[in-house]
Structures are given as structure tokens and as C-alpha cells.
Design an enzyme around this catalytic site. Sequence first.
Site, PDB file in Angstrom:
ATOM      1  N   ASP A  27       0.868  -1.097  -0.042  1.00  0.00           N
ATOM      2  CA  ASP A  27      -0.024   0.008  -0.010  1.00  0.00           C
ATOM      3  C   ASP A  27       0.794   1.315  -0.136  1.00  0.00           C
ATOM      4  O   ASP A  27       2.116   1.236   0.019  1.00  0.00           O
ATOM      5  CB  ASP A  27      -0.912   0.081   1.246  1.00  0.00           C
ATOM      6  N   ASP A  29       1.311   5.224   1.829  1.00  0.00           N
ATOM      7  CA  ASP A  29       0.884   6.001   2.912  1.00  0.00           C
ATOM      8  C   ASP A  29       1.618   7.376   2.593  1.00  0.00           C
ATOM      9  O   ASP A  29       2.774   7.409   2.293  1.00  0.00           O
ATOM     10  CB  ASP A  29       1.855   5.414   4.254  1.00  0.00           C
ATOM     11  N   ASP A  76      -3.367   5.296   1.886  1.00  0.00           N
ATOM     12  CA  ASP A  76      -3.714   5.997   3.326  1.00  0.00           C
ATOM     13  C   ASP A  76      -3.522   7.304   3.135  1.00  0.00           C
ATOM     14  O   ASP A  76      -2.094   7.697   2.916  1.00  0.00           O
ATOM     15  CB  ASP A  76      -3.168   5.147   4.319  1.00  0.00           C
TER      16      ASP A  76
END
Length: 500
Positions: free
Chosen positions: A330, A332, A424
Site C-alpha cells: 500500500d 502511505d 492511506d
Amino acid sequence: MSLVPQKRSRPSLPVGPTRDGMESTKFPDIGLFLVERKMGSSRRSFLTALARRKGFCVEEAYSERVTHVIAEHNSGAEVMQWLVGQPAKREEGRSPILLHISWFTECMAAGEPVKIEPRHLLEVQMHSDVAVSSLVATYGCLRRTPLTNRNHVFTDALETLAKEAAFCGSEGRSLAFIRAASVLRSLPSTLTTMEELSRMPGFGEHSKRVVQEILEDGSSAEVERVTQEERYQTMKLFTNIFGVGIKTANKWYQEGLRSIGDLRNSQKKLKLTKQQETGLQHYEDLTMPVSHTEADLIAKMVEEVAHRFLPGTIITLAGGFRRGKLSGHDVDILITHPQEGREEGLLSKVISQLQSQGLILYHSLKRNSYYDASSPGGKSTSSMDHFEGSFSIFKLKGLSQSRDNGARVHSTDSGRDWKAVRVDLVVTPISQYPFALLGWTGSKHFERELRRFSSHEKKMVLNSHALYDTVQQTFLAATSEEDIFMHLGLEYIPPSDRNA
């Protein structure tokens, strides 16, 4: 052997006020010398002035009067090599103590010399694996752990057992395996004997048995058995779905579900949350590694939109990519602005704009709840993250035109030029940015160990918002990660060495 040098005759030192208004020398038997190498002249001058105001004698040049040599970002071997080349002659047996900056900062905070602990010493490491292994620090946040892992055969096995323990609800056992793996991950050489292991912290009997079995047989029968178990394989599969935790994965397993196909066929009956539904829909994309190039593209996308609404916005790629990883699962991203408060309301505008461009497949906004707590000053001192944020899935387009190290960026199939990517977005006020940057850089275990060290050794509470001194009952300000390490009396460890 005493860690405090014996008293010896020294030239008389001033006992009254000095001409420039500094305090008199309170500790005449201690002569400090700050090594400029890697510290820098400006910082050395600042620390010298600070120490003299506290009543310490700081020598401008290395001489026979020096009893304590202070270094920053240097190993003991590097300092020794530098000292050997200095012209100053010393009596036999009168070598100074080599210390890293943490002892100095603790002395400044106390206003007097503090007891020298083993953790303060700059050890001169010998060229042998045994000598290196005996110097491994107890806390993971005190160890430099680069991405290069010379003991992956052991760490992979221990991390498999850690995951299995977590699937069974045994968090304590899981953490024990993680700590053992973290120690081995930090070693500069490959473990070859159990004798080396005996001098390392964090190893319980179970972890030792696993390592010994691998050393003797090349693999662990227990680990092989675990990886072949249907429950382990299913739990690992289900917990990789966005929005699915261990409890939900276990519930599905108990209901007889075993595959992604089973979940899709039973989707209506399972009553999935919107997050889980989206995670299942884009499962193949979301389990595909995200390259550093793709992460940079997403950060640039966010930055361009943010600057339309608020020029000067600071966008920082955090997580594993900041630690130097070439790929991850992912992305960030931290968002802040140099003027406190200007960042408020920005995130919703950024998300709305990206949605209008068809670049958001899913998002869940979380408001800032930091000041809702009833702790001192109305601020939270828990380890929870209270930032405003968005847990999102981006639609990353234009992959066929992007390249990563000369190769095409990953695409999910030949029929489309986009992929779903977990992102995120975290918004932080500039006053909390250093703490957020530290917390969101990771690794997860490094941060866990840093909080444990803060609590157990310093009586402080560290989270991604602040550092709170429970003894003085005050929040300690910081303008950089280096400030936070200094408050804790620790040598600064750069992101590339935080892969504990």
C-alpha cells in the site's frame, strides 16, 4: 571495571563567573571533547555552549585533559581510528571513555554528569561474528536494521510462526517470535552457530529450537507443517483482503469457506461491509506489489490536487517506501502545511476532486479526534492514531506509459491500463508532523519498540502526535525526528535502518 575514569591531577580551572557570563566549571574532573566528524561544526558549537552553561568543561581540541569523548553517528571503531591520528600524547592507561551523544543529552537534561550505562558506550567491535552478536541491543529501536537481511531463512520461519500464533489469538506468543526475528534481521552477518545465539536478547526456548533445527537440518518441521495446514493457508488468504481482520477470517473459515471464489459466490449471504466488498472486488490488484514508481505517481497526483486548493502543502511518502523499499502492498502519504491550521478541511477537497476525475474507487474519511481525549491538556497520550485521514483505493491510470527500473509498471491484465492501489492519506498539523513522520515511517516493530523504550526506560509516552513526559507532566516539542530521538537520549537512526 568502573566506567568512571579515575581522578588525576589537572590544571586549575576557573571557579568564579567567566567573562562571557557562563557558569563556572562545576565538574573539574571531567573534560569533554565533542567529535565534529558527522556532527557538524554548527551543532558542535551549539552543544559546546550548552555544556559550558551547565558547568561542564569542554575542550576545543583533543588533549590529555579529555576524559570523555562524545560522538554522534560514529561507531567506536571510527572514533578510535580518528583518535589514533591525533597528535596529543597520553599516559599509558589514561584512555578516555568513548560515548555516544545519548549520554551527553541526558547530562544536559539532568544538569550534571549521569551514570554511564553500557548502552552509552561506543563499543569497538572486533572482526568476528561472536563479538558482533554480543553487542546486540535489547530494544529493537536501538538496533540499526537495514533492508538487507542476511538471516531470512530464520526470520521467514519465525515470522510464519508469529502469524500462526496471531491467527490463534495468542498475541503474546506472536510478539515473542517477532522480537526474535527482529534480532536476527539486524545482524550484519549470517548466523552459523547456537553459541552466537546464546548472547542475543529476545530469544525464548521455542524460538531457539526453531533456529537450532534450521541450523542442523536446513528447515523446521514445525514451520513446514504450519504452512501446509488448511486453516493457516485460508486465514492468510482471507486476512489479505482489504477490510478483513482475524475474527472475520476465522468466522468465514468456521462456516466452511476456503477460497476467494467461495467468498464471491457467498457474497450476498455474508453481508460484507462496503470496505470488504470493495476489497474482494479488487482482490487481485490489491495483492499485487506496488512499485516505488507507482507510489511516486500517486504522491504526485495527490500533491498536484492539494496545491490547487492550498499552495505550499507538504506531501510526504511514508511507510516502507521512505525506508528504502522498492515495493510494498500500500501507499502511505502524509499531508501538512507550514502554517498551523491551514491544513484543516483540505483532505475532503482533495478526495472530492480525485473522485470527480474518476480516480477514487473507495474511500472512508476519519475525522481528527486528537483533542477529544480527557488526558492532560485535552490531548491523547494513548498509542492510537487520531489524525484526520482517508483509507482509500485509488484507480492508478497510465501504467503503460510508466516505467520502473526500465520495465513496465505492473498491470493487472493486457486489456486495461489501470490498477487498484491501497492508499492511506493522513493529515497532520505542522506541530505534530515530526511525530507523525516517525510513526508512519515504521517499521511496525521498530515503532512498537520505540514506544516500549519510551515508557519503560524514560517514563514517557510516545505516539504519532506527541511525546509526553509523565514525570514532569509536560509535552516535549520537536521540529524534527532528530529532536524526538534527542529527547529520548537516543542516537538518531535514519529511516533506512528502521526495518526491525
